[in-house]
Design a protein around this motif. Structure first.
Motif, short mmCIF file in Angstrom:
data_model
loop_
_atom_site.label_atom_id
_atom_site.label_comp_id
_atom_site.label_asym_id
_atom_site.label_seq_id
_atom_site.Cartn_x
_atom_site.Cartn_y
_atom_site.Cartn_z
N SER A 107 3.25 4.71 -1.23
CA SER A 107 2.54 3.95 -2.26
C SER A 107 2.30 4.77 -3.51
CB SER A 107 1.21 3.45 -1.70
OG SER A 107 0.43 2.83 -2.70
N GLU A 108 1.90 6.02 -3.33
CA GLU A 108 1.52 6.84 -4.48
C GLU A 108 2.71 7.48 -5.18
OE1 GLU A 108 -1.65 6.91 -5.65
OE2 GLU A 108 -1.83 5.36 -4.11
N SER A 110 5.96 6.04 -5.28
CA SER A 110 6.96 4.99 -5.04
C SER A 110 8.22 5.17 -5.88
CB SER A 110 6.34 3.62 -5.34
OG SER A 110 5.86 3.58 -6.67
N ARG A 119 10.77 4.13 2.66
CA ARG A 119 10.48 2.70 2.72
C ARG A 119 11.67 1.93 3.30
NH1 ARG A 119 9.97 1.91 -2.23
NH2 ARG A 119 7.72 2.21 -2.44
N GLU A 171 0.90 0.75 2.96
CA GLU A 171 1.42 0.73 1.60
C GLU A 171 1.02 -0.53 0.86
OE1 GLU A 171 5.67 0.56 -0.83
OE2 GLU A 171 5.62 0.41 1.36
N LEU A 172 1.19 -1.68 1.50
CA LEU A 172 0.82 -2.94 0.85
C LEU A 172 -0.67 -3.03 0.59
CD1 LEU A 172 3.12 -5.40 2.85
CD2 LEU A 172 3.47 -4.51 0.54
N LEU A 174 -2.69 -0.48 -0.06
CA LEU A 174 -2.99 0.37 -1.22
C LEU A 174 -2.49 -0.25 -2.53
CD1 LEU A 174 -2.13 3.87 0.27
CD2 LEU A 174 -4.39 3.05 -0.39
N ARG A 175 -1.36 -0.92 -2.46
CA ARG A 175 -0.85 -1.58 -3.67
C ARG A 175 -1.72 -2.77 -4.08
NH1 ARG A 175 4.31 -0.68 -5.53
NH2 ARG A 175 5.50 0.91 -4.43
N GLY A 176 -2.46 -3.31 -3.12
CA GLY A 176 -3.34 -4.44 -3.43
C GLY A 176 -4.67 -4.06 -4.05
N GLY A 179 -6.05 -2.15 -10.17
CA GLY A 179 -5.74 -0.98 -10.97
C GLY A 179 -6.94 -0.41 -11.70
N ARG A 182 -8.33 2.63 -9.93
CA ARG A 182 -7.57 3.86 -10.19
C ARG A 182 -7.92 4.44 -11.56
NH1 ARG A 182 -2.96 4.48 -6.88
NH2 ARG A 182 -2.59 2.72 -5.48
N CYS A 204 -9.42 -0.46 0.78
CA CYS A 204 -8.44 -1.24 1.55
C CYS A 204 -8.53 -0.95 3.05
CB CYS A 204 -7.04 -0.96 1.04
SG CYS A 204 -6.47 0.74 1.30
#
Length: 299
Positions: A107-108, A110, A119, A171-172, A174-176, A179, A182, A204
């Motif tokens: 995720s970080e 990518s 992946r 991963e999904l 963390l992507r959710g 932003g 962050r 998450c």
């Protein structure tokens, strides 16, 4: 050239719009009806399976199942319960760190080539049949390494099978994360490691835990990989990681239901009931814990 128009449509300019809305309404109604029929069919099948498992499983329950090991096609299920707990715990102990940290990395980072490769490999492994993992474990650990049928071979094989699920769900998850979190973390001077561990993972955590529970349910319900790597034993586990087969509940379901004896069928239905109840209890406890965690965050 003159064009001939419909007098009714010329007098009522909204007729075409109403006709289009009616067609959309009919299509929407048909879609909802099909979705409802599909849901009812699935619910009926699920309820019928649960009815069969609960009715025949509860009828087969007795105190001897929890106090004695299996003896042939009779006896109890204490050795199988012990083996299922050991195999599931061992697989999770190996797969959770690999899956969670792998999901964080993918995720970080990518955009890096190695992250994309990880992946892709995880996606491929998710689609590999479980019996292929069992064959791989048999050829590498049971035969090549000389471990024979053992707890270690079964745990490692199941860990290889469920680690990609944990990686992708992490991963999904963390992507959710929004932003803005962050950006706020970086604005406060947090490093990437602190941002991930103290902000993103906490945000998450429910979705990561859901992926781990899914992996646990998958590992508990598997039989094919364990037949090739663990086999079966009528005895308790003596503490050896290798050179010793272990009992487990799914083998009882798979093998004993084909026996022409009532005692074997009773053990099979009791084993199916125990696995169902165990997964249901873990899921309910996880949901309760996650709901309390959500309440604490909002308070």
């Amino acid at each position: 050239m003159s064009t001939v128009t419909d007098p009714a449509r010329a007098l009522n300019p909204h007729a075409r719009g109403r006709g289009r809305q009616q067609r959309r309404a009919l299509a929407s109604l048909a879609g909802w009806l099909l979705s409802g029929l599909a849901f009812l069919s699935l619910a009926f099948a699920l309820l019928d399976i649960l009815r069969l498992v609960f009715v025949r499983g509860f009828a087969a329950l007795n105190l001897q199942l929890f106090l004695t090991p299996t003896s042939g096609i009779a006896g109890g299920l204490l050795n199988a319960i012990e083996g299922s707990v050991l195999i599931t715990a061992g697989a999770l102990l190996l797969a959770v760190p690999v899956g969670v940290f792998g999901g964080i990395y993918v995720s970080e980072f990518s955009r890096e080539y190695f992250a994309r490769a990880v992946r892709f490999i995880a996606d491929v492994l998710v689609g590999v049949p479980s019996i292929v993992f069992g064959l791989f474990g048999y050829l590498t650990m049971v035969t090549a390494l000389g471990w024979h049928f053992s707890l270690a071979a079964g745990c490692i094989t199941l860990a290889m099978m469920i680690a990609p699920y944990i990686l992708r769900t992490t991963e999904l998850a963390l992507r959710g994360v929004p932003g803005e979190l962050r950006e706020a973390g970086y604005a406060l001077g947090a490093s990437q490691a602190n941002l991930v561990t103290r902000v993103l993972l906490r945000e998450c955590a429910p979705r990561v835990l859901t992926g781990i529970l899914l992996a646990m349910a998958i590992s508990m319900g598997e039989t094919a990989p364990l037949i090739y790597t663990v086999n079966w034993s009528n005895y308790y586990w003596s503490g050896h990681l290798t050179h010793e087969p272990v009992a487990y509940l799914t083998y009882v379901i798979w093998s004993f239901i084909n026996e022409p004896f009532a005692s074997a069928h009773a053990l099979a239905y009791a084993a199916a009931l125990l696995i169902t109840l165990f997964v249901l209890a873990i899921t309910l406890l996880a949901r309760l814990s996650l709901s309390r965690l959500g309440v604490r965050r909002t308070s």
